[in-house]
Motif scaffolding. Structure first.
Motif, PDB file in Angstrom:
ATOM      1  N   PHE A   7       0.835  -1.198   0.000  1.00 58.47           N
ATOM      2  CA  PHE A   7       0.000   0.000   0.000  1.00 58.47           C
ATOM      3  C   PHE A   7       0.875   1.255   0.000  1.00 58.47           C
ATOM      4  O   PHE A   7       0.688   2.164  -0.817  1.00 58.47           O
ATOM      5  CB  PHE A   7      -0.923  -0.031   1.220  1.00 58.47           C
ATOM      6  N   PHE A   8       1.860   1.320   0.895  1.00 59.72           N
ATOM      7  CA  PHE A   8       2.745   2.487   0.963  1.00 59.72           C
ATOM      8  C   PHE A   8       3.667   2.557  -0.258  1.00 59.72           C
ATOM      9  O   PHE A   8       3.995   3.649  -0.736  1.00 59.72           O
ATOM     10  CB  PHE A   8       3.552   2.456   2.260  1.00 59.72           C
ATOM     11  N   HIS A   9       4.075   1.401  -0.742  1.00 58.55           N
ATOM     12  CA  HIS A   9       4.895   1.360  -1.952  1.00 58.55           C
ATOM     13  C   HIS A   9       4.142   1.976  -3.129  1.00 58.55           C
ATOM     14  O   HIS A   9       4.718   2.752  -3.916  1.00 58.55           O
ATOM     15  CB  HIS A   9       5.269  -0.091  -2.243  1.00 58.55           C
ATOM     16  N   THR A 167       9.243  15.557  -3.541  1.00 58.94           N
ATOM     17  CA  THR A 167       8.644  14.345  -4.097  1.00 58.94           C
ATOM     18  C   THR A 167       9.584  13.158  -3.991  1.00 58.94           C
ATOM     19  O   THR A 167       9.181  12.064  -3.557  1.00 58.94           O
ATOM     20  CB  THR A 167       8.264  14.575  -5.575  1.00 58.94           C
ATOM     21  N   LEU A 168      10.818  13.336  -4.387  1.00 61.16           N
ATOM     22  CA  LEU A 168      11.776  12.230  -4.354  1.00 61.16           C
ATOM     23  C   LEU A 168      12.087  11.791  -2.920  1.00 61.16           C
ATOM     24  O   LEU A 168      12.182  10.590  -2.641  1.00 61.16           O
ATOM     25  CB  LEU A 168      13.059  12.628  -5.086  1.00 61.16           C
ATOM     26  N   TYR A 169      12.217  12.761  -1.998  1.00 56.44           N
ATOM     27  CA  TYR A 169      12.432  12.405  -0.589  1.00 56.44           C
ATOM     28  C   TYR A 169      11.232  11.642  -0.032  1.00 56.44           C
ATOM     29  O   TYR A 169      11.387  10.646   0.686  1.00 56.44           O
ATOM     30  CB  TYR A 169      12.685  13.660   0.249  1.00 56.44           C
ATOM     31  N   LEU A 170      10.035  12.119  -0.336  1.00 54.44           N
ATOM     32  CA  LEU A 170       8.829  11.480   0.175  1.00 54.44           C
ATOM     33  C   LEU A 170       8.691  10.062  -0.371  1.00 54.44           C
ATOM     34  O   LEU A 170       8.378   9.121   0.387  1.00 54.44           O
ATOM     35  CB  LEU A 170       7.601  12.307  -0.201  1.00 54.44           C
ATOM     36  N   CYS A 171       8.926   9.887  -1.669  1.00 55.30           N
ATOM     37  CA  CYS A 171       8.798   8.555  -2.276  1.00 55.30           C
ATOM     38  C   CYS A 171       9.835   7.590  -1.715  1.00 55.30           C
ATOM     39  O   CYS A 171       9.550   6.404  -1.496  1.00 55.30           O
ATOM     40  CB  CYS A 171       8.918   8.651  -3.792  1.00 55.30           C
ATOM     41  N   SER A 172      11.032   8.081  -1.457  1.00 60.93           N
ATOM     42  CA  SER A 172      12.055   7.255  -0.836  1.00 60.93           C
ATOM     43  C   SER A 172      11.619   6.840   0.570  1.00 60.93           C
ATOM     44  O   SER A 172      11.745   5.661   0.957  1.00 60.93           O
ATOM     45  CB  SER A 172      13.383   8.016  -0.772  1.00 60.93           C
ATOM     46  N   SER A 173      11.083   7.775   1.324  1.00 56.66           N
ATOM     47  CA  SER A 173      10.644   7.480   2.695  1.00 56.66           C
ATOM     48  C   SER A 173       9.492   6.483   2.713  1.00 56.66           C
ATOM     49  O   SER A 173       9.429   5.590   3.572  1.00 56.66           O
ATOM     50  CB  SER A 173      10.221   8.772   3.399  1.00 56.66           C
ATOM     51  N   LEU A 174       8.570   6.623   1.777  1.00 57.61           N
ATOM     52  CA  LEU A 174       7.439   5.694   1.710  1.00 57.61           C
ATOM     53  C   LEU A 174       7.900   4.270   1.434  1.00 57.61           C
ATOM     54  O   LEU A 174       7.342   3.303   1.967  1.00 57.61           O
ATOM     55  CB  LEU A 174       6.464   6.152   0.621  1.00 57.61           C
ATOM     56  N   ASN A 175       8.941   4.119   0.627  1.00 57.41           N
ATOM     57  CA  ASN A 175       9.476   2.779   0.380  1.00 57.41           C
ATOM     58  C   ASN A 175      10.204   2.222   1.598  1.00 57.41           C
ATOM     59  O   ASN A 175      10.227   1.007   1.801  1.00 57.41           O
ATOM     60  CB  ASN A 175      10.389   2.804  -0.849  1.00 57.41           C
ATOM     61  N   VAL A 176      10.781   3.102   2.401  1.00 61.37           N
ATOM     62  CA  VAL A 176      11.376   2.644   3.663  1.00 61.37           C
ATOM     63  C   VAL A 176      10.277   2.112   4.582  1.00 61.37           C
ATOM     64  O   VAL A 176      10.430   1.059   5.222  1.00 61.37           O
ATOM     65  CB  VAL A 176      12.151   3.790   4.349  1.00 61.37           C
ATOM     66  N   VAL A 177       9.145   2.823   4.656  1.00 58.87           N
ATOM     67  CA  VAL A 177       8.008   2.350   5.453  1.00 58.87           C
ATOM     68  C   VAL A 177       7.519   1.000   4.931  1.00 58.87           C
ATOM     69  O   VAL A 177       7.239   0.074   5.705  1.00 58.87           O
ATOM     70  CB  VAL A 177       6.863   3.385   5.428  1.00 58.87           C
ATOM     71  N   ALA A 178       7.425   0.875   3.601  1.00 63.76           N
ATOM     72  CA  ALA A 178       7.005  -0.389   3.000  1.00 63.76           C
ATOM     73  C   ALA A 178       7.959  -1.520   3.367  1.00 63.76           C
ATOM     74  O   ALA A 178       7.535  -2.647   3.651  1.00 63.76           O
ATOM     75  CB  ALA A 178       6.928  -0.235   1.480  1.00 63.76           C
ATOM     76  N   LEU A 179       9.260  -1.224   3.373  1.00 65.09           N
ATOM     77  CA  LEU A 179      10.269  -2.228   3.731  1.00 65.09           C
ATOM     78  C   LEU A 179      10.088  -2.690   5.175  1.00 65.09           C
ATOM     79  O   LEU A 179      10.109  -3.896   5.456  1.00 65.09           O
ATOM     80  CB  LEU A 179      11.667  -1.643   3.532  1.00 65.09           C
ATOM     81  N   VAL A 180       9.899  -1.751   6.076  1.00 60.43           N
ATOM     82  CA  VAL A 180       9.725  -2.105   7.501  1.00 60.43           C
ATOM     83  C   VAL A 180       8.487  -2.980   7.685  1.00 60.43           C
ATOM     84  O   VAL A 180       8.518  -3.993   8.407  1.00 60.43           O
ATOM     85  CB  VAL A 180       9.625  -0.823   8.355  1.00 60.43           C
ATOM     86  N   LEU A 181       7.400  -2.629   7.023  1.00 56.73           N
ATOM     87  CA  LEU A 181       6.178  -3.417   7.132  1.00 56.73           C
ATOM     88  C   LEU A 181       6.343  -4.797   6.506  1.00 56.73           C
ATOM     89  O   LEU A 181       5.792  -5.789   7.011  1.00 56.73           O
ATOM     90  CB  LEU A 181       5.024  -2.667   6.469  1.00 56.73           C
ATOM     91  N   ALA A 182       7.094  -4.874   5.411  1.00 54.82           N
ATOM     92  CA  ALA A 182       7.343  -6.174   4.785  1.00 54.82           C
ATOM     93  C   ALA A 182       8.127  -7.085   5.724  1.00 54.82           C
ATOM     94  O   ALA A 182       7.825  -8.279   5.853  1.00 54.82           O
ATOM     95  CB  ALA A 182       8.095  -5.982   3.470  1.00 54.82           C
ATOM     96  N   VAL A 183       9.136  -6.530   6.371  1.00 54.67           N
ATOM     97  CA  VAL A 183       9.929  -7.313   7.325  1.00 54.67           C
ATOM     98  C   VAL A 183       9.043  -7.834   8.454  1.00 54.67           C
ATOM     99  O   VAL A 183       9.156  -8.992   8.886  1.00 54.67           O
ATOM    100  CB  VAL A 183      11.081  -6.461   7.895  1.00 54.67           C
ATOM    101  N   ALA A 184       8.131  -6.997   8.928  1.00 52.51           N
ATOM    102  CA  ALA A 184       7.319  -7.342  10.092  1.00 52.51           C
ATOM    103  C   ALA A 184       6.143  -8.256   9.762  1.00 52.51           C
ATOM    104  O   ALA A 184       5.766  -9.108  10.583  1.00 52.51           O
ATOM    105  CB  ALA A 184       6.806  -6.062  10.761  1.00 52.51           C
ATOM    106  N   LEU A 185       5.559  -8.124   8.560  1.00 52.17           N
ATOM    107  CA  LEU A 185       4.264  -8.753   8.306  1.00 52.17           C
ATOM    108  C   LEU A 185       4.290  -9.912   7.321  1.00 52.17           C
ATOM    109  O   LEU A 185       3.420 -10.788   7.375  1.00 52.17           O
ATOM    110  CB  LEU A 185       3.269  -7.698   7.796  1.00 52.17           C
TER     111      LEU A 185
END
Length: 415
Positions: A7-9, A167-185
């Motif tokens: 979703f965040f990705h 935009t580029l900073y935000l998109c990078s950060s959103l993928n970091v959130v996606a990564l953390v959620l992928a690791v956890a879920l």
């Protein structure tokens, strides 16, 4: 819950989907690649062509190792890193930016085949369409949120340079959130057998139909064609042609809306939001009604609908019949038709594609998209001596004709 990272990705890639074409067109020194439109086509087509072997590789590796989570993590982490690198001064060179974009796309597709397999193995065949529909609806909502963020950004008083950085900073950060959620879920399935079971069932069904046909002929009854198999070659051709037409239409579309129809950059995002709203409606309908639908009979109709809407869009634009309003409505219809087609084709492809070749579907989609991504802007540039609307509309007419080819290929391949 394991879908939450995607979703965040998709929020990030919804934001990038319109931003990247607009950014490339404003890039300095695009003449190194033949001009803004050709630069966009070259960048997109190179990225998609390079992603094709990547799709096969990631599909083979995830099935051979039976580990899927790690490839999803690779996709999210690499996207985060490359988007951050795009903010650095050296990425202001058009050639280096293209190189980063190509690398991102090759690594981005690492999550596609594992995601498809996870859904296929976590659910029974009867629930594949419902499960794919729920996943796509959720991620499409994320895509819409990303588009809405872009709309707000371009409607603000920020300069284009500031919007680019944020935009580029935000998109990078959103993928970091996606990564953390992928690791956890996300967890790899303990047992992997559903696709193999579906293959066995199809062979048993073919044998049963063969015995029934033999019995009919021995009783003097006419042959009913029950032994006819689905042609994977026909399915593959339909996938490639549909993807080619889609890419041919959508790659230059943001520029057409901005320069051809005179819409502001913020309204370009509105048009894409309408397209995603239509797609979300399609995914939700597939989730609720998939079991009552005959996929093989319904799927060609949505390809035909998509081609018809492209022709209608050309018509209302050519004759100036409220082009802005009808373009938004037709984009909603195009999104709806795509969603219905995509879930049907993905589910049927998972039936036909054996283990170890999970990336084959994405490879076929990538092949068509890569050709279309280059041909669209190339045609627009080739006919640039025409009025701006006319050479875009000619490209769209070709896209509509290719949708008809995909429709014919699919009708001929289905029993």
């Amino acid at each position: 819950m394991w879908r939450l990272g995607f979703f965040f990705h998709e929020i990030a890639f919804g934001l990038l989907s319109v931003f990247i074409p607009l950014y490339i067109v404003t890039f300095q020194h695009t003449d190194l690649l033949g001009g803004p439109l050709v630069a966009l086509g070259v960048m997109t087509s190179i990225a998609l062509f390079c992603a094709i072997p990547g799709s096969f590789l990631w599909g083979y590796l995830c099935d051979s190792t039976r580990h899927y989570k790690i490839f999803i993590m690779l996709s999210f982490s690499s996207c985060a890193a490359i988007l951050f690198l795009m903010t650095l001064p050296f990425a202001q060179n058009i050639l280096l930016f293209v190189a980063l974009y190509v690398a991102m796309q090759v690594l981005h597709v690492a999550h596609e085949a594992p995601k498809n397999v996870l859904i296929a193995e976590h659910y029974s065949r009867e629930d594949w369409e419902k499960s794919y529909g729920w996943y796509e609806a959720l991620t499409e909502v994320g895509f819409i949120i990303g588009l809405a963020i872009g709309l707000v950004a371009f409607a603000s008083s920020l300069t284009f340079g500031a919007i680019t950085t944020y935009t580029l900073y935000l998109c990078s950060s959103l993928n970091v959130v996606a990564l953390v959620l992928a690791v956890a879920l996300i967890a790899d399935p303990l047992m992997i057998f559903e696709r193999r079971l579906v293959g066995i069932e199809k062979r048993i069904d073919f044998t049963t139909r063969g015995l029934e046909s033999s019995g009919r002929m021995m009783d003097g009854l006419p042959y009913d064609g029950a032994l006819k198999r689905d042609s994977f070659v026909g399915f593959a051709l339909a996938i490639v042609m549909f993807s080619l037409a889609t890419s041919l239409f959508f790659t230059p579309l943001p520029i057409f809306l901005n320069q051809g129809l005179g819409l502001s950059r913020s309204w370009v995002y509105v048009a894409y939001i309408l397209n995603s709203v239509g797609a979300t409606a399609g995914y939700l309908i597939m989730r609720s009604r998939a079991r009552s639908m005959n996929l093989r009979n319904q799927m060609p109709r949505f390809i035909l609908l998509r081609g018809g809407l492209v022709f209608l869009l050309v018509g209302v634009t050519q004759f100036a019949i409220f082009p802005n309003i009808f373009t938004g409505l037709f984009l909603m219809g195009l999104g709806f038709a795509y969603a219905m087609y995509y879930i049907m084709m993905l589910s049927l492809s998972m039936e036909l594609i054996p283990e170890g070749k999970a990336g084959f579907f994405d490879g076929l989609v990538g092949l068509g998209a890569a050709v279309g991504a280059f041909v669209g802007p190339f045609l627009c540039d080739l006919f640039s001596n025409m009025h701006i609307r006319q050479f875009y509309l000619l490209t769209f007419l070709i896209a509509g004709a290719i949708f008809l080819v995909a429709f014919i290929a699919l009708k001929l391949s289905s029993r």
